[in-house]
Each structure stands twice: as C-alpha cells, then as structure tokens.
Design a protein around this motif. Structure first.
Motif, PDB file in Angstrom:
ATOM      1  N   MET A   1      36.359  77.560  43.372  1.00  0.00           N
ATOM      2  CA  MET A   1      35.809  76.731  42.343  1.00  0.00           C
ATOM      3  C   MET A   1      36.849  75.515  42.281  1.00  0.00           C
ATOM      4  O   MET A   1      38.219  75.761  42.090  1.00  0.00           O
ATOM      5  N   THR A   2      36.272  74.630  41.808  1.00  0.00           N
ATOM      6  CA  THR A   2      37.042  73.324  41.383  1.00  0.00           C
ATOM      7  C   THR A   2      37.659  73.252  39.985  1.00  0.00           C
ATOM      8  O   THR A   2      38.418  72.488  39.642  1.00  0.00           O
ATOM      9  N   GLY A   3      37.089  73.970  39.306  1.00  0.00           N
ATOM     10  CA  GLY A   3      37.513  74.009  37.727  1.00  0.00           C
ATOM     11  C   GLY A   3      36.615  72.885  37.167  1.00  0.00           C
ATOM     12  O   GLY A   3      36.987  72.826  35.908  1.00  0.00           O
ATOM     13  N   LEU A   4      35.825  72.086  37.743  1.00  0.00           N
ATOM     14  CA  LEU A   4      35.031  71.091  37.026  1.00  0.00           C
ATOM     15  C   LEU A   4      34.248  71.548  35.651  1.00  0.00           C
ATOM     16  O   LEU A   4      34.172  70.969  34.965  1.00  0.00           O
ATOM     17  N   LEU A   5      33.656  72.941  35.895  1.00  0.00           N
ATOM     18  CA  LEU A   5      32.665  73.453  34.856  1.00  0.00           C
ATOM     19  C   LEU A   5      33.527  74.555  34.362  1.00  0.00           C
ATOM     20  O   LEU A   5      33.769  75.538  35.050  1.00  0.00           O
ATOM     21  N   MET A   6      33.550  74.653  32.917  1.00  0.00           N
ATOM     22  CA  MET A   6      33.892  75.860  32.342  1.00  0.00           C
ATOM     23  C   MET A   6      33.197  76.376  31.269  1.00  0.00           C
ATOM     24  O   MET A   6      32.508  75.613  30.582  1.00  0.00           O
ATOM     25  N   ALA A   7      33.061  77.653  30.982  1.00  0.00           N
ATOM     26  CA  ALA A   7      32.326  78.146  30.027  1.00  0.00           C
ATOM     27  C   ALA A   7      33.074  77.728  28.635  1.00  0.00           C
ATOM     28  O   ALA A   7      34.472  77.825  28.623  1.00  0.00           O
ATOM     29  N   PRO A   8      32.426  77.761  27.454  1.00  0.00           N
ATOM     30  CA  PRO A   8      33.371  77.615  26.198  1.00  0.00           C
ATOM     31  C   PRO A   8      34.286  78.725  25.980  1.00  0.00           C
ATOM     32  O   PRO A   8      33.719  79.670  26.235  1.00  0.00           O
ATOM     33  N   TYR A  12      31.950  78.585  19.345  1.00  0.00           N
ATOM     34  CA  TYR A  12      32.108  77.252  18.399  1.00  0.00           C
ATOM     35  C   TYR A  12      32.325  76.158  19.452  1.00  0.00           C
ATOM     36  O   TYR A  12      32.169  75.004  18.919  1.00  0.00           O
ATOM     37  N   GLU A  13      32.879  76.410  20.323  1.00  0.00           N
ATOM     38  CA  GLU A  13      33.413  75.332  21.256  1.00  0.00           C
ATOM     39  C   GLU A  13      32.133  74.665  22.058  1.00  0.00           C
ATOM     40  O   GLU A  13      31.352  75.517  22.646  1.00  0.00           O
ATOM     41  N   VAL A  14      32.017  73.401  22.106  1.00  0.00           N
ATOM     42  CA  VAL A  14      30.789  72.706  22.944  1.00  0.00           C
ATOM     43  C   VAL A  14      31.247  72.439  24.203  1.00  0.00           C
ATOM     44  O   VAL A  14      32.269  71.673  24.190  1.00  0.00           O
ATOM     45  N   PRO A  15      30.740  72.838  25.431  1.00  0.00           N
ATOM     46  CA  PRO A  15      31.139  72.628  26.709  1.00  0.00           C
ATOM     47  C   PRO A  15      30.881  71.193  27.039  1.00  0.00           C
ATOM     48  O   PRO A  15      29.978  70.638  26.491  1.00  0.00           O
ATOM     49  N   LEU A  16      31.843  70.764  27.945  1.00  0.00           N
ATOM     50  CA  LEU A  16      31.147  69.280  28.701  1.00  0.00           C
ATOM     51  C   LEU A  16      29.952  69.461  29.222  1.00  0.00           C
ATOM     52  O   LEU A  16      29.924  70.639  30.037  1.00  0.00           O
ATOM     53  N   LEU A  17      29.159  68.979  29.365  1.00  0.00           N
ATOM     54  CA  LEU A  17      27.998  68.823  30.269  1.00  0.00           C
ATOM     55  C   LEU A  17      28.391  68.131  31.807  1.00  0.00           C
ATOM     56  O   LEU A  17      29.086  67.320  31.804  1.00  0.00           O
ATOM     57  N   PRO A  18      27.762  68.971  32.606  1.00  0.00           N
ATOM     58  CA  PRO A  18      28.238  68.515  33.968  1.00  0.00           C
ATOM     59  C   PRO A  18      27.641  67.010  34.459  1.00  0.00           C
ATOM     60  O   PRO A  18      26.641  66.716  33.885  1.00  0.00           O
ATOM     61  N   ASP A  19      28.293  66.504  35.341  1.00  0.00           N
ATOM     62  CA  ASP A  19      27.856  65.108  35.740  1.00  0.00           C
ATOM     63  C   ASP A  19      27.144  65.193  36.966  1.00  0.00           C
ATOM     64  O   ASP A  19      27.647  65.441  37.927  1.00  0.00           O
ATOM     65  N   LEU A  20      25.681  65.613  37.134  1.00  0.00           N
ATOM     66  CA  LEU A  20      24.966  65.598  37.997  1.00  0.00           C
ATOM     67  C   LEU A  20      25.070  64.635  38.972  1.00  0.00           C
ATOM     68  O   LEU A  20      24.427  64.724  40.373  1.00  0.00           O
ATOM     69  N   GLY A  21      25.411  63.468  38.545  1.00  0.00           N
ATOM     70  CA  GLY A  21      25.851  62.376  39.629  1.00  0.00           C
ATOM     71  C   GLY A  21      26.949  62.546  40.513  1.00  0.00           C
ATOM     72  O   GLY A  21      27.185  61.692  41.442  1.00  0.00           O
ATOM     73  N   ASP A  22      27.745  63.561  40.139  1.00  0.00           N
ATOM     74  CA  ASP A  22      28.888  63.755  40.912  1.00  0.00           C
ATOM     75  C   ASP A  22      28.499  64.855  41.793  1.00  0.00           C
ATOM     76  O   ASP A  22      28.387  66.173  41.484  1.00  0.00           O
ATOM     77  N   ALA A  23      28.688  64.578  43.244  1.00  0.00           N
ATOM     78  CA  ALA A  23      28.352  65.531  44.266  1.00  0.00           C
ATOM     79  C   ALA A  23      29.079  66.892  44.157  1.00  0.00           C
ATOM     80  O   ALA A  23      28.744  67.829  44.355  1.00  0.00           O
ATOM     81  N   ALA A  24      30.664  66.739  44.007  1.00  0.00           N
ATOM     82  CA  ALA A  24      31.489  67.822  43.538  1.00  0.00           C
ATOM     83  C   ALA A  24      30.963  68.897  42.620  1.00  0.00           C
ATOM     84  O   ALA A  24      30.911  69.955  42.858  1.00  0.00           O
ATOM     85  N   ALA A  25      30.514  68.351  41.463  1.00  0.00           N
ATOM     86  CA  ALA A  25      29.853  68.965  40.351  1.00  0.00           C
ATOM     87  C   ALA A  25      28.455  69.771  40.882  1.00  0.00           C
ATOM     88  O   ALA A  25      28.411  70.861  40.711  1.00  0.00           O
ATOM     89  N   LEU A  75      22.317  71.154  45.826  1.00  0.00           N
ATOM     90  CA  LEU A  75      20.816  71.211  45.519  1.00  0.00           C
ATOM     91  C   LEU A  75      19.963  69.983  45.052  1.00  0.00           C
ATOM     92  O   LEU A  75      19.071  69.526  45.041  1.00  0.00           O
ATOM     93  N   GLY A  76      21.056  69.165  44.764  1.00  0.00           N
ATOM     94  CA  GLY A  76      20.655  67.547  44.292  1.00  0.00           C
ATOM     95  C   GLY A  76      20.295  67.721  42.649  1.00  0.00           C
ATOM     96  O   GLY A  76      20.056  68.722  42.087  1.00  0.00           O
ATOM     97  N   THR A  77      20.107  66.588  42.054  1.00  0.00           N
ATOM     98  CA  THR A  77      19.956  66.349  40.720  1.00  0.00           C
ATOM     99  C   THR A  77      18.531  67.014  40.206  1.00  0.00           C
ATOM    100  O   THR A  77      18.656  68.031  39.231  1.00  0.00           O
ATOM    101  N   SER A  84      17.849  74.711  35.883  1.00  0.00           N
ATOM    102  CA  SER A  84      18.416  74.838  34.910  1.00  0.00           C
ATOM    103  C   SER A  84      17.422  75.020  33.451  1.00  0.00           C
ATOM    104  O   SER A  84      17.421  75.953  32.986  1.00  0.00           O
ATOM    105  N   LEU A  85      16.240  74.106  33.542  1.00  0.00           N
ATOM    106  CA  LEU A  85      15.149  74.521  32.689  1.00  0.00           C
ATOM    107  C   LEU A  85      14.608  75.729  32.970  1.00  0.00           C
ATOM    108  O   LEU A  85      14.327  76.302  31.920  1.00  0.00           O
TER     109      LEU A  85
END
Length: 146
Positions: A1-8, A12-25, A75-77, A84-85
């Motif tokens: 894991m690169t640590g790009l995505l983390m659970a809150p 009460y903490e709002v996580p950052l949304l992943p940038d699906l335009g970023d291939a690493a994410a 998987l692609g955007t 996700s949906l």
C-alpha cells in the motif's frame, strides 16, 4: 500500500476522496474493489451475465479471471465508480433490512416511482452509473429517515 487512501481516525473525521484520475490511486483501490464485487455478487446471487452488465458490459472471460483471483492492475475510473456505487447500495441495504431481505432486495420488483415496478437490478443494469447513483441515493435517503 502506498498510503494514498486512509480510513478516517474517527467517525467525525471526513476522509479525503481518492483522485480517480491518479493511476496510483486506482491501482491501490482495484484489488479491494474486485474482492468486494465478487462478494457482493455472491450475496445478491447474481448471474455472471448480470455482473458483467453491472460492470459496464465486461466480457465473461474477464469476470471469470477476476473471480479466480486474477484482477487487473487498474479497474479504471468507470468501473471503480460502478463498484463504489454497488457497494454503497449493499451497505445501505444491510443498514436498512435484515440480511436475508437486504440480499434479495435488488431482485424484487419495487413500486417506488424511480423503479416503476421493475427490480433495482434491472434498473441499474439498464441505466448504468446514473441509475446506480439514483438507487444509492434512494437508499441513503431512507437511511436518513426521508
């Protein structure tokens, strides 16, 4: 894991949304997304054809490879959005209903005006991402007491 995505750290903490335009994410999200949709398909008792349609008309051979543990690197955007949906619908159903009803709900005809007597599965297959988003919004609204 690169640590790009983390659970809150807390609810009460709002996580950052992943940038699906970023291939690493996308590469980081892909393995969990594939595992999630494989499990969702089992719980909802979806046919291979239904899963392929929900995932944007992927070839059955692709779905069989994913189920066998050979997911793509990315998987692609579009497909990550679909997964996700679908997982959001699954989560909302589990919050609203018993496990048995939650797992059957997508295959039951529904009189809600959004579904017009069709099953949520039929609506999501026919309408793609916009329909999946609408079904998820419907369920999220019910979860919120609307």
């Amino acid at each position: 894991m690169t640590g790009l995505l983390m659970a809150p750290a807390s609810r009460y903490e709002v996580p950052l949304l992943p940038d699906l335009g970023d291939a690493a994410a996308r590469r980081e999200l892909t393995p969990a997304a594939v595992r999630g949709v494989v499990q969702l398909a089992q719980h909802w008792q979806l046919t291979n054809e239904q899963v392929c349609r929900l995932l944007g008309d992927i070839p059955p051979s692709t779905w069989f490879a994913w189920k066998a543990g050979r997911p793509p690197a990315d998987l692609g955007t579009d497909r990550l959005t679909r997964v996700s949906l679908l997982l959001g619908v699954f989560t909302a159903l589990r919050a609203l209903h018993s496990r048995a009803l939650a797992d059957r709900w997508v295959r039951l005809p529904n009189t809600n005006p959004l579904l017009a007597g069709r099953t949520p599965l039929e609506v999501m297959q026919a309408g793609g991402i916009p329909a999946m988003a609408a079904v998820r919004a419907l369920l999220d609204g019910r979860r919120g007491g609307l």
